[in-house]
Structure formats: structure tokens, C-alpha cells
Design a protein around this motif. Sequence first.
Motif, PDB file in Angstrom:
ATOM      1  N   PRO A 277       0.764  -1.559  -0.481  1.00  0.00           N
ATOM      2  CA  PRO A 277      -0.276   0.260   0.312  1.00  0.00           C
ATOM      3  C   PRO A 277       1.075   1.174  -0.342  1.00  0.00           C
ATOM      4  O   PRO A 277       2.621   1.547   0.957  1.00  0.00           O
ATOM      5  N   ASP A 278       0.049   2.576  -0.069  1.00  0.00           N
ATOM      6  CA  ASP A 278       0.804   3.974  -0.542  1.00  0.00           C
ATOM      7  C   ASP A 278      -0.038   4.953   0.228  1.00  0.00           C
ATOM      8  O   ASP A 278      -1.362   3.943   1.109  1.00  0.00           O
ATOM      9  N   ALA A 279       0.569   5.434   0.114  1.00  0.00           N
ATOM     10  CA  ALA A 279      -0.840   6.980   0.862  1.00  0.00           C
ATOM     11  C   ALA A 279      -1.449   6.857  -0.134  1.00  0.00           C
ATOM     12  O   ALA A 279      -2.712   6.933   1.047  1.00  0.00           O
ATOM     13  N   LEU A 280      -2.484   7.247  -1.286  1.00  0.00           N
ATOM     14  CA  LEU A 280      -3.240   6.821  -1.668  1.00  0.00           C
ATOM     15  C   LEU A 280      -4.333   5.716  -0.777  1.00  0.00           C
ATOM     16  O   LEU A 280      -5.539   5.905  -0.255  1.00  0.00           O
ATOM     17  N   ASN A 281      -3.587   4.327  -1.020  1.00  0.00           N
ATOM     18  CA  ASN A 281      -4.334   3.382   0.027  1.00  0.00           C
ATOM     19  C   ASN A 281      -4.581   3.962   1.566  1.00  0.00           C
ATOM     20  O   ASN A 281      -6.187   3.978   2.052  1.00  0.00           O
ATOM     21  N   GLU A 282      -3.547   4.170   2.606  1.00  0.00           N
ATOM     22  CA  GLU A 282      -3.898   4.571   3.790  1.00  0.00           C
ATOM     23  C   GLU A 282      -5.341   5.639   3.626  1.00  0.00           C
ATOM     24  O   GLU A 282      -5.544   5.991   4.317  1.00  0.00           O
ATOM     25  N   ALA A 283      -5.170   6.845   2.442  1.00  0.00           N
ATOM     26  CA  ALA A 283      -6.033   7.604   2.698  1.00  0.00           C
ATOM     27  C   ALA A 283      -7.664   7.316   2.244  1.00  0.00           C
ATOM     28  O   ALA A 283      -8.559   7.344   3.245  1.00  0.00           O
ATOM     29  N   ASP A 284      -7.607   6.186   1.744  1.00  0.00           N
ATOM     30  CA  ASP A 284      -8.642   5.701   1.579  1.00  0.00           C
ATOM     31  C   ASP A 284      -9.380   5.107   2.929  1.00  0.00           C
ATOM     32  O   ASP A 284     -10.787   4.996   3.695  1.00  0.00           O
ATOM     33  N   ARG A 285      -8.459   4.555   3.408  1.00  0.00           N
ATOM     34  CA  ARG A 285      -8.444   3.219   4.714  1.00  0.00           C
ATOM     35  C   ARG A 285      -9.338   4.677   5.635  1.00  0.00           C
ATOM     36  O   ARG A 285     -10.438   4.135   6.508  1.00  0.00           O
ATOM     37  N   GLN A 286      -8.389   5.608   5.982  1.00  0.00           N
ATOM     38  CA  GLN A 286      -8.805   6.971   6.917  1.00  0.00           C
ATOM     39  C   GLN A 286      -9.885   7.500   5.789  1.00  0.00           C
ATOM     40  O   GLN A 286     -11.545   7.451   7.552  1.00  0.00           O
ATOM     41  N   ALA A 287     -10.703   7.148   4.671  1.00  0.00           N
ATOM     42  CA  ALA A 287     -11.760   7.906   4.550  1.00  0.00           C
ATOM     43  C   ALA A 287     -12.651   6.950   4.751  1.00  0.00           C
ATOM     44  O   ALA A 287     -13.336   7.426   5.591  1.00  0.00           O
ATOM     45  N   VAL A 288     -12.769   6.090   4.673  1.00  0.00           N
ATOM     46  CA  VAL A 288     -13.789   4.902   5.568  1.00  0.00           C
ATOM     47  C   VAL A 288     -14.012   4.684   7.163  1.00  0.00           C
ATOM     48  O   VAL A 288     -14.589   4.791   6.646  1.00  0.00           O
ATOM     49  N   ASN A 289     -12.700   4.596   7.149  1.00  0.00           N
ATOM     50  CA  ASN A 289     -12.214   4.692   8.994  1.00  0.00           C
ATOM     51  C   ASN A 289     -14.116   5.561   9.364  1.00  0.00           C
ATOM     52  O   ASN A 289     -14.477   5.867  10.337  1.00  0.00           O
ATOM     53  N   SER A 290     -13.708   6.407   8.924  1.00  0.00           N
ATOM     54  CA  SER A 290     -13.999   8.276   9.307  1.00  0.00           C
ATOM     55  C   SER A 290     -15.405   8.446   9.326  1.00  0.00           C
ATOM     56  O   SER A 290     -15.830   8.452   9.815  1.00  0.00           O
ATOM     57  N   TRP A 291     -15.756   7.403   8.302  1.00  0.00           N
ATOM     58  CA  TRP A 291     -17.330   7.285   8.023  1.00  0.00           C
ATOM     59  C   TRP A 291     -17.807   6.556   8.696  1.00  0.00           C
ATOM     60  O   TRP A 291     -19.310   6.741   8.982  1.00  0.00           O
ATOM     61  N   ILE A 292     -16.951   5.530   8.733  1.00  0.00           N
ATOM     62  CA  ILE A 292     -17.290   4.026  10.060  1.00  0.00           C
ATOM     63  C   ILE A 292     -17.724   4.997  11.972  1.00  0.00           C
ATOM     64  O   ILE A 292     -19.015   4.542  12.248  1.00  0.00           O
ATOM     65  N   ARG A 293     -16.413   6.351  11.442  1.00  0.00           N
ATOM     66  CA  ARG A 293     -17.131   6.983  12.865  1.00  0.00           C
ATOM     67  C   ARG A 293     -18.101   7.643  13.490  1.00  0.00           C
ATOM     68  O   ARG A 293     -18.405   7.807  14.309  1.00  0.00           O
ATOM     69  N   THR A 294     -18.654   8.269  12.310  1.00  0.00           N
ATOM     70  CA  THR A 294     -18.610   9.722  12.465  1.00  0.00           C
ATOM     71  C   THR A 294     -19.903   9.811  11.931  1.00  0.00           C
ATOM     72  O   THR A 294     -20.715  10.761  12.404  1.00  0.00           O
ATOM     73  N   SER A 295     -20.243   8.507  10.722  1.00  0.00           N
ATOM     74  CA  SER A 295     -21.839   8.374   9.990  1.00  0.00           C
ATOM     75  C   SER A 295     -23.264   8.030  10.941  1.00  0.00           C
ATOM     76  O   SER A 295     -23.888   8.867  10.532  1.00  0.00           O
ATOM     77  N   GLY A 296     -22.945   7.359  12.195  1.00  0.00           N
ATOM     78  CA  GLY A 296     -24.085   7.301  13.062  1.00  0.00           C
ATOM     79  C   GLY A 296     -24.334   6.056  11.951  1.00  0.00           C
ATOM     80  O   GLY A 296     -26.627   5.832  12.461  1.00  0.00           O
ATOM     81  N   ALA A 297     -24.553   5.113  10.889  1.00  0.00           N
ATOM     82  CA  ALA A 297     -25.117   4.272  10.191  1.00  0.00           C
ATOM     83  C   ALA A 297     -25.086   3.098  11.358  1.00  0.00           C
ATOM     84  O   ALA A 297     -25.790   2.330  11.152  1.00  0.00           O
ATOM     85  N   PHE A 298     -24.077   2.870  12.103  1.00  0.00           N
ATOM     86  CA  PHE A 298     -23.793   1.479  12.427  1.00  0.00           C
ATOM     87  C   PHE A 298     -24.657   1.954  14.716  1.00  0.00           C
ATOM     88  O   PHE A 298     -24.275   2.925  14.803  1.00  0.00           O
ATOM     89  N   ASP A 299     -24.535   1.138  14.905  1.00  0.00           N
ATOM     90  CA  ASP A 299     -25.538   1.563  16.085  1.00  0.00           C
ATOM     91  C   ASP A 299     -24.522   1.820  16.986  1.00  0.00           C
ATOM     92  O   ASP A 299     -24.782   2.090  18.119  1.00  0.00           O
ATOM     93  N   ALA A 300     -22.826   1.558  16.405  1.00  0.00           N
ATOM     94  CA  ALA A 300     -21.409   1.734  17.435  1.00  0.00           C
ATOM     95  C   ALA A 300     -20.903   1.243  16.662  1.00  0.00           C
ATOM     96  O   ALA A 300     -20.617   0.498  16.112  1.00  0.00           O
ATOM     97  N   VAL A 301     -19.975   1.752  17.177  1.00  0.00           N
ATOM     98  CA  VAL A 301     -18.271   1.384  16.901  1.00  0.00           C
ATOM     99  C   VAL A 301     -17.437   1.078  17.668  1.00  0.00           C
ATOM    100  O   VAL A 301     -16.953   1.473  18.696  1.00  0.00           O
ATOM    101  N   ILE A 302     -16.581  -0.155  17.243  1.00  0.00           N
ATOM    102  CA  ILE A 302     -15.585  -0.641  16.958  1.00  0.00           C
ATOM    103  C   ILE A 302     -14.611  -0.278  17.283  1.00  0.00           C
ATOM    104  O   ILE A 302     -13.847  -0.737  16.037  1.00  0.00           O
ATOM    105  N   ASP A 303     -13.331   0.441  17.660  1.00  0.00           N
ATOM    106  CA  ASP A 303     -12.481   0.743  16.924  1.00  0.00           C
ATOM    107  C   ASP A 303     -10.933   0.300  17.060  1.00  0.00           C
ATOM    108  O   ASP A 303     -10.081   0.196  17.728  1.00  0.00           O
ATOM    109  N   PHE A 304     -10.881  -0.865  16.314  1.00  0.00           N
ATOM    110  CA  PHE A 304     -10.109  -1.690  16.285  1.00  0.00           C
ATOM    111  C   PHE A 304      -8.580  -1.350  15.874  1.00  0.00           C
ATOM    112  O   PHE A 304      -7.628  -1.352  15.743  1.00  0.00           O
ATOM    113  N   ASP A 305      -9.001  -0.071  14.857  1.00  0.00           N
ATOM    114  CA  ASP A 305      -7.737   0.446  14.280  1.00  0.00           C
ATOM    115  C   ASP A 305      -7.276   1.245  15.238  1.00  0.00           C
ATOM    116  O   ASP A 305      -5.448   0.690  15.835  1.00  0.00           O
TER     117      ASP A 305
END
Length: 417
Positions: free
Chosen positions: A346-374
Motif C-alpha cells: 500500500p501507498d499513501a493513496l491506499n492509506e487515505a482510502d482507509r482513513q476515509a472509510v474509517n472516518s465514515w464508520i466512526r462519524t456517519s451514525g449508520a452503525f449502532d455503535a463503533v468498535i475502534d480496532f484501528d
Amino acid sequence: MALYRFTRRSLFAATLALVLPLGFIGPVHAKTAQSQWVTVWSTAQMTPGADSALSPADATDATLRQTIRVAKGGDMIRLRLSNAMGTDPLSLRNVHVARTTIAGASTIDPATDHPVTFGGLSDIVIPAGADYISDPISITVADQSVLAISFHMPAGLPQQQTGHPGSRTTSWLVHGDHVSDAELPEAKKFDHWFTIAGLDIENGSARAALVAFGDSITDGYGIKPNSDSRWPDFLGRRMKDKRVSVLNAGIGGNRLLLDGLGPNAQARFDRDVLSQSGVRYVIVLEGVNDLGMLTRDGPVTQAAHDDLVARLKAAYLQMITKAHSHGLKIYGGTITPFMGMDYYHPDALNEADRQAVNSWIRTSGAFDAVIDFDAALRDPAQPNRLSPVYDSGDHLHPSSAGYQAMAEAVDLKLFEN
């Protein structure tokens, strides 16, 4: 003209004769209003690869003994066998279940050996693509105990087999019918499961099931066989005082959007999550293989990166919608770091993708709760990498300490009954 007098009893019997087919065996277990089945062990089904499938010679006229560790116990069980991936019928005979006496060995306690029937039959043919659920079996099973499931394969397995190659648990195969033998000393050994899919307990120490749904990180890549040290295993032991069983529905190499090793996560969600008895919760940890595979063979455009992130979010929403429509609580696990992983490079772009997905998991409210394995596993000095303390060495899969840290990151208050 003959006259007939019908009592309520004779009228009921006459009605049954009209509606029940010839050869009806009758109920083997009377279900009461208080009956409740909960799955206490399961594994995700897939087609074994060439390196893990049984050869026709091995599987013909052979006994296969496999062991499972059940999360919670009770006095009445039922077994689920699967031919989900098969394109031909699967013939089995003399299915038996027993308690084991030595961890990691084929030895069973003969006094606990029980035949397993399916609609009263001991010899069964499971159609292609189907699962079979056994009749109830009266056997006492303790929490975290190990059961052995043995069956005879008279004609081998379908050409396309069904199983779970990443069992991290030893199985034994010997020719002939030896399902009730106390041990199988001359058996061939391998670390794969075949055909066994789930085990339920009625009115036992579990009142609900939690499914850990994920890829190789959930499946426990890297652990020693028979060590039961995947993160769902550690979590199950943490849940000893709760009436919730923890089920592992991880498949190595699994992806959200495309098939890989096993069906894609969306395609298997119904079977591996929603069909489990008594399921009430699910933890989703999927996506790292989608991120890594995007650029494994070469760079792609920024538009392709953006499109992948958008489609991953949409895939999560599909599973969330399904879970909520079945009354389940669904918790999102953040994707753990994989920078430095040689297979994906992976490079910086893959890491940016991971951060974008994780930010959505944490902040979207779509899940009933978040478990921050990261947050639990990342290196504070280099957050795009696993902490050296938790890295197995390949920079993607956690070590045993890492799997334990993942289990510790789960808030047990999420599973209050």
C-alpha cells in the motif's frame, strides 16, 4: 346404510391421516412455548481450494472426525451440516457427536457418543446447495467445551466441496466406518473443516448470539492450530458472565465487493449472519482486502480510489439495512493498518482510502455503535502501521497479543440482555 360416530379424538386422527404423508415418523422433540434455540458454534462455508480439498480417494468409504469448541452449553443440541457450495448431492451415514477427552486429539468419551438423526434417518442425502438440521440430541455440553462430530462418507464428497479451510483446528480421516471408535490413531490429520456448519443449543446458557463477520483477521490467520486464540475466541471468554455466544464468520481473503477466497461478504451475509439461531448482534470487520486489491497489480486513478470508497460505504449500508430489518444490532469495526504489507504494498493513496472509510464508520451514525480496532492496534508513532507489539510480522495480521487486544477493545455493555 352404515352410521359412523366420530369422537373428537377419531376426527383428529382422521384429519391427520389426510394431511400427513405416508412414512411420517412423528416428532422427535416436542417444542414448548419456552423453547429457544441459539447457535453456539458456526463457521462460514466456502469452496475449498486445491490445496485444502479432500481427494476422491481419501473421501470415499472414510470416516471424518472434526472437533469444535462451543461458546455456551446446555443439555439439548442440534447440528447443522452443509452442502451449500456443492453442485451434486452429498451422501452421509452414521453421523455421531461425542465429548472429547484430550484437547487437539481424536479421542472421544464413548459414554457420551450419540447418533445424530435427521427426520429420524441416520443415512442422509443433502441436496446441492442445501443445509440439513438434525433432530435434537440430548447431551450435556459445558460452556467452552469441545465436541467431536464424526460421520462416514460412503461415496465421497461432491466434486465441488463445502467447508472451511481455515479451521485452525485439527481433523482426522480414516477409511471405513469408525464413527464410534474411541480414538483414530492411524488417521490422516489436517487443519480443515468439511460440511459441518453450525451447532445450536436449546434453553442453555446463551440467550442470544453475536456474529463476528469478517476476513482473515477474524478467521484467525497466523494462530497455532487448536489454540483457540482468534479475537472472537478471546471475546467469547470475556463474555463468560453474559448469556451471549460468540460466533466466528470470518473467511481469509474475503472482500465486501468481489468474490475472493469465498463468496463476497454481501453474498454470504444472509447465510452466515441472519440464518443463525438466536442471533441478535453482529460485528462487521471487512474492507482491508478491497483496499489492498485495488492497487495490487498497479496504480489506479484518483477517481478509482474515490469510487472504491463510495462503494464500500454503500456495501456497509446494505448489510446495516438487512441487519436492522431482522431486528439485529450491527456494530462497525474500523479497518486496521496494513502499511508495509508486501502482498498489497500500500501507498499513501491506499492509506487515505482507509482513513476515509474509517472516518465514515466512526462519524456517519449508520452503525449502532463503533468498535475502534484501528485505534486498538495502530502504532502511536506511525498510525498507518500496526504496533510492533501487535504485529504478527506481515504488517497486516495481528499477533496473538493483537487478537487479544482486539477482543479487549469491544465494550461488553453493547451486549446487555
